[in-house]
Design a protein around this motif. Structure first.
Motif, PDB file in Angstrom:
ATOM      1  N   ARG A  14      75.230 146.844 102.313  1.00 51.88           N
ATOM      2  CA  ARG A  14      74.538 146.294 101.147  1.00 51.88           C
ATOM      3  C   ARG A  14      73.063 146.637 101.142  1.00 51.88           C
ATOM      4  O   ARG A  14      72.360 146.311 100.206  1.00 51.88           O
ATOM      5  N   HIS A  32      77.545 144.740  86.276  1.00 53.63           N
ATOM      6  CA  HIS A  32      78.043 143.375  86.489  1.00 53.63           C
ATOM      7  C   HIS A  32      79.478 143.293  85.972  1.00 53.63           C
ATOM      8  O   HIS A  32      79.734 143.603  84.809  1.00 53.63           O
ATOM      9  N   CYS A  34      82.505 140.652  85.328  1.00 51.17           N
ATOM     10  CA  CYS A  34      82.788 139.218  85.259  1.00 51.17           C
ATOM     11  C   CYS A  34      84.243 138.999  84.875  1.00 51.17           C
ATOM     12  O   CYS A  34      84.823 139.773  84.118  1.00 51.17           O
ATOM     13  N   ALA A  42      83.839 134.301  88.089  1.00 49.05           N
ATOM     14  CA  ALA A  42      82.974 134.986  89.047  1.00 49.05           C
ATOM     15  C   ALA A  42      82.324 136.220  88.441  1.00 49.05           C
ATOM     16  O   ALA A  42      82.755 136.738  87.413  1.00 49.05           O
ATOM     17  N   LYS A  44      80.608 139.977  90.024  1.00 50.94           N
ATOM     18  CA  LYS A  44      80.275 140.884  91.121  1.00 50.94           C
ATOM     19  C   LYS A  44      79.280 141.891  90.573  1.00 50.94           C
ATOM     20  O   LYS A  44      79.457 142.421  89.482  1.00 50.94           O
ATOM     21  N   THR A  45      78.235 142.151  91.334  1.00 54.39           N
ATOM     22  CA  THR A  45      77.187 143.064  90.896  1.00 54.39           C
ATOM     23  C   THR A  45      77.090 144.233  91.859  1.00 54.39           C
ATOM     24  O   THR A  45      77.021 144.043  93.074  1.00 54.39           O
ATOM     25  N   TYR A  46      77.100 145.433  91.293  1.00 55.54           N
ATOM     26  CA  TYR A  46      76.933 146.652  92.065  1.00 55.54           C
ATOM     27  C   TYR A  46      75.659 147.345  91.612  1.00 55.54           C
ATOM     28  O   TYR A  46      75.296 147.288  90.440  1.00 55.54           O
ATOM     29  N   LEU A  60      77.760 147.329  96.767  1.00 53.71           N
ATOM     30  CA  LEU A  60      77.882 145.940  96.320  1.00 53.71           C
ATOM     31  C   LEU A  60      76.541 145.258  96.541  1.00 53.71           C
ATOM     32  O   LEU A  60      76.007 145.256  97.650  1.00 53.71           O
ATOM     33  N   GLY A  62      75.804 141.987  95.178  1.00 48.82           N
ATOM     34  CA  GLY A  62      76.006 140.552  95.357  1.00 48.82           C
ATOM     35  C   GLY A  62      77.170 140.059  94.525  1.00 48.82           C
ATOM     36  O   GLY A  62      77.706 140.767  93.684  1.00 48.82           O
ATOM     37  N   ALA A  63      77.564 138.832  94.813  1.00 44.67           N
ATOM     38  CA  ALA A  63      78.663 138.209  94.081  1.00 44.67           C
ATOM     39  C   ALA A  63      78.355 136.729  93.918  1.00 44.67           C
ATOM     40  O   ALA A  63      77.666 136.132  94.749  1.00 44.67           O
ATOM     41  N   CYS A  64      78.846 136.170  92.851  1.00 46.58           N
ATOM     42  CA  CYS A  64      78.604 134.761  92.553  1.00 46.58           C
ATOM     43  C   CYS A  64      79.867 134.198  91.920  1.00 46.58           C
ATOM     44  O   CYS A  64      80.444 134.822  91.032  1.00 46.58           O
ATOM     45  N   ALA A  65      80.300 133.030  92.381  1.00 45.40           N
ATOM     46  CA  ALA A  65      81.514 132.418  91.844  1.00 45.40           C
ATOM     47  C   ALA A  65      81.284 130.937  91.602  1.00 45.40           C
ATOM     48  O   ALA A  65      80.466 130.300  92.272  1.00 45.40           O
TER      49      ALA A  65
END
Length: 130
Positions: A14, A32, A34, A42, A44-46, A60, A62-65
């Motif tokens: 990362r 992004h 979603c 959730a 996920k961001t690349y 990758l 980050g990711a957020c859920a």
């Protein structure tokens, strides 16, 4: 339980500084993705870094859920929550990064959300408006 041992060697690179410095950077994009289900939604961001020599580095970022509300909510509403979360994550990343990002691309598989976003109609239900 036996498969947990396989995770010991699993790594996701990362750190983007090495890829950023390896050659002259031409562009940097955020992508992004979603999505939502009955239990959660959730993002996920690349980050995609394109270099002068044609080398492209994708990582990758980050990711957020979030858990879905206890009260039963429709999938289109949860998909809209996921899209909103993606927009908020994008804003936070742009505020905190020193890397100049050329653009952000948002991906959703929900046609309803895409219609809400592209609609020019002014009157929506309160949930959609918020």
């Amino acid at each position: 339980m036996n498969d947990l041992a396989k995770l010991e060697g699993f790594k996701i690179p990362r750190h983007i500084a090495a890829a950023q410095a390896s050659s002259m950077l031409v562009h940097a994009l955020l992508h992004h993705f979603c999505d939502a289900s009955q239990t959660a939604y959730a993002v996920k961001t690349y980050v995609r870094l394109g270099h002068y020599n044609g080398y492209v580095h994708i990582s990758l970022f980050g990711a957020c859920a979030r858990n879905a509300p206890i009260k039963t909510t429709s999938i289109p509403r949860l998909e809209l929550c996921a899209a909103t979360l993606a927009a908020r994550v994008d804003t936070k990343i742009h505020q905190g990064m020193t890397l100049i990002l050329e653009d952000s691309v948002f991906w959703s598989d929900s046609m309803i959300v895409l219609q809400y976003i592209s609609s020019t109609r002014q009157r929506f239900h309160t949930f959609v408006t918020n």
